[in-house]
Design an enzyme around this catalytic site. Structure first.
Site, PDB file in Angstrom:
ATOM      1  N   GLU A 184      84.660  30.409 104.765  1.00 43.23           N
ATOM      2  CA  GLU A 184      85.970  30.563 105.404  1.00 43.23           C
ATOM      3  C   GLU A 184      85.905  31.238 106.787  1.00 43.23           C
ATOM      4  O   GLU A 184      86.905  31.794 107.240  1.00 43.23           O
ATOM      5  CB  GLU A 184      86.904  31.370 104.495  1.00 43.23           C
ATOM      6  CG  GLU A 184      87.335  30.617 103.254  1.00 43.23           C
ATOM      7  CD  GLU A 184      88.556  31.257 102.629  1.00 43.23           C
ATOM      8  OE1 GLU A 184      89.658  30.726 102.825  1.00 43.23           O
ATOM      9  OE2 GLU A 184      88.395  32.302 101.968  1.00 43.23           O
ATOM     10  N   HIS A 243      96.351  32.403  97.499  1.00 46.53           N
ATOM     11  CA  HIS A 243      94.993  32.656  97.986  1.00 46.53           C
ATOM     12  C   HIS A 243      94.779  34.112  98.391  1.00 46.53           C
ATOM     13  O   HIS A 243      93.960  34.810  97.804  1.00 46.53           O
ATOM     14  CB  HIS A 243      94.744  31.684  99.156  1.00 46.53           C
ATOM     15  CG  HIS A 243      93.438  31.863  99.846  1.00 46.53           C
ATOM     16  ND1 HIS A 243      93.104  31.137 100.962  1.00 46.53           N
ATOM     17  CD2 HIS A 243      92.387  32.672  99.615  1.00 46.53           C
ATOM     18  CE1 HIS A 243      91.897  31.497 101.371  1.00 46.53           C
ATOM     19  NE2 HIS A 243      91.457  32.421 100.566  1.00 46.53           N
ATOM     20  N   HIS A 273      89.805  39.199 106.262  1.00 43.90           N
ATOM     21  CA  HIS A 273      90.374  38.237 105.312  1.00 43.90           C
ATOM     22  C   HIS A 273      90.089  38.722 103.898  1.00 43.90           C
ATOM     23  O   HIS A 273      88.968  39.117 103.587  1.00 43.90           O
ATOM     24  CB  HIS A 273      89.777  36.849 105.508  1.00 43.90           C
ATOM     25  CG  HIS A 273      90.138  35.906 104.398  1.00 43.90           C
ATOM     26  ND1 HIS A 273      91.447  35.527 104.163  1.00 43.90           N
ATOM     27  CD2 HIS A 273      89.395  35.328 103.418  1.00 43.90           C
ATOM     28  CE1 HIS A 273      91.479  34.733 103.104  1.00 43.90           C
ATOM     29  NE2 HIS A 273      90.250  34.593 102.631  1.00 43.90           N
ATOM     30  N   HIS A 309      91.610  38.851  99.427  1.00 40.91           N
ATOM     31  CA  HIS A 309      92.426  38.332  98.321  1.00 40.91           C
ATOM     32  C   HIS A 309      92.992  39.513  97.543  1.00 40.91           C
ATOM     33  O   HIS A 309      92.963  39.531  96.316  1.00 40.91           O
ATOM     34  CB  HIS A 309      91.574  37.452  97.397  1.00 40.91           C
ATOM     35  CG  HIS A 309      90.719  36.449  98.126  1.00 40.91           C
ATOM     36  ND1 HIS A 309      89.467  36.086  97.714  1.00 40.91           N
ATOM     37  CD2 HIS A 309      90.955  35.734  99.260  1.00 40.91           C
ATOM     38  CE1 HIS A 309      88.960  35.172  98.550  1.00 40.91           C
ATOM     39  NE2 HIS A 309      89.841  34.954  99.495  1.00 40.91           N
TER      40      HIS A 309
HETATM   41 ZN   LIG Z   1      89.746  33.509 100.989  1.00 38.76          ZN
END
Ligand SMILES: [Zn+2]
Length: 243
Positions: free
Chosen positions: A77, A166, A96, A98
């Protein structure tokens, strides 16, 4: 080179801090724009953030091509990061993750908004990007620049955005700022959810958000983002090498 080494040291610390504060777990990643070449960024090879060391840090073009792979495998990603650096010259760091408490706000239509002074950097209302809108059924991961650029469009001029089903991505003008916002985004989501059980909530007003962020931006060395950074470093067990 001294500047680059110091930045890599801070990037490794950011990985450990975000893991220690439960913002990232086995997954998630943090990057920083290259201090000399604005068209590149630095990020670990694909590895759980808690385990990242300076030898894991790789260099990428904004398109996501590794410049010094040396057999190391990059995160799938990584395009989230390059697309944001491409769209926003002011951004120096991208996180980034979750993290758990933000997920309900990405799937319910309930807007995530700041409920507490320390959370003002998340902005007036956190937008939600839904991969389904432009790409139909996907595995929900941002796995190319097309998706990355579509996500960057939703972040707009803000500091963060949720990703439906996500997680979320947070940006900052420094590693310290992005780490701060990532930690307080997760906390805000938890507090907003808890407080919602009492009924209608009173969120920070746009004027309050602006005043708080303006004060944070003018903080003296050792205050504001520096103060929280040193606290989180200590909690993560990172020895202070540079005062
Ligand atoms: Zn992710």
């Amino acid at each position: 080179m001294a500047d680059l080494d110091a930045l890599i040291e801070d990037l490794v610390a950011a990985n450990r801090i975000l893991a220690n504060e439960n913002v990232v777990d086995a997954f998630g990643h943090v990057s920083v724009r290259h201090p000399v070449d604005a068209g590149r960024y630095l990020m670990s090879r694909a590895k759980s953030p808690e385990l990242v060391e300076s030898a894991d840090i790789m260099e990428f073009t904004l398109e996501g091509a590794p410049c010094n792979a040396d057999g190391r495998k990059p995160y799938l990603e990584r395009f989230i990061h390059g697309a944001l650096y491409e769209a926003r010259p002011d951004i120096q760091c991208v996180v980034h993750n979750h993290s758990r408490s933000v997920i309900p706000f990405g799937i319910s239509g309930e807007k995530l908004r700041p409920v507490m002074h320390s959370c003002a950097t998340i902005g007036h209302e956190v937008p939600v990007w839904d991969a389904q809108d432009a790409f139909g059924d996907t595995d929900l991961l941002i796995s190319d620049m097309l998706m990355g650029r579509d996500f960057a469009r939703v972040v707009g001029n803000g500091t963060c955005a949720l990703m439906r089903g996500h997680g979320c991505t947070v940006t900052g003008k420094s590693i310290r700022e992005a780490v701060y916002t990532a930690i307080y985004l997760e906390l805000n989501a938890e507090l907003q959810w808890k407080a919602s059980h009492f009924g209608k909530l009173k969120f920070l007003s746009p004027g309050e958000i602006e005043k708080i962020n303006s004060r944070l931006g003018q903080a003296r060395p050792g205050e504001g983002y520096d103060r929280s950074w040193e606290y989180w470093r200590r909690r993560a067990g990172i020895a202070s090498k540079r005062g």
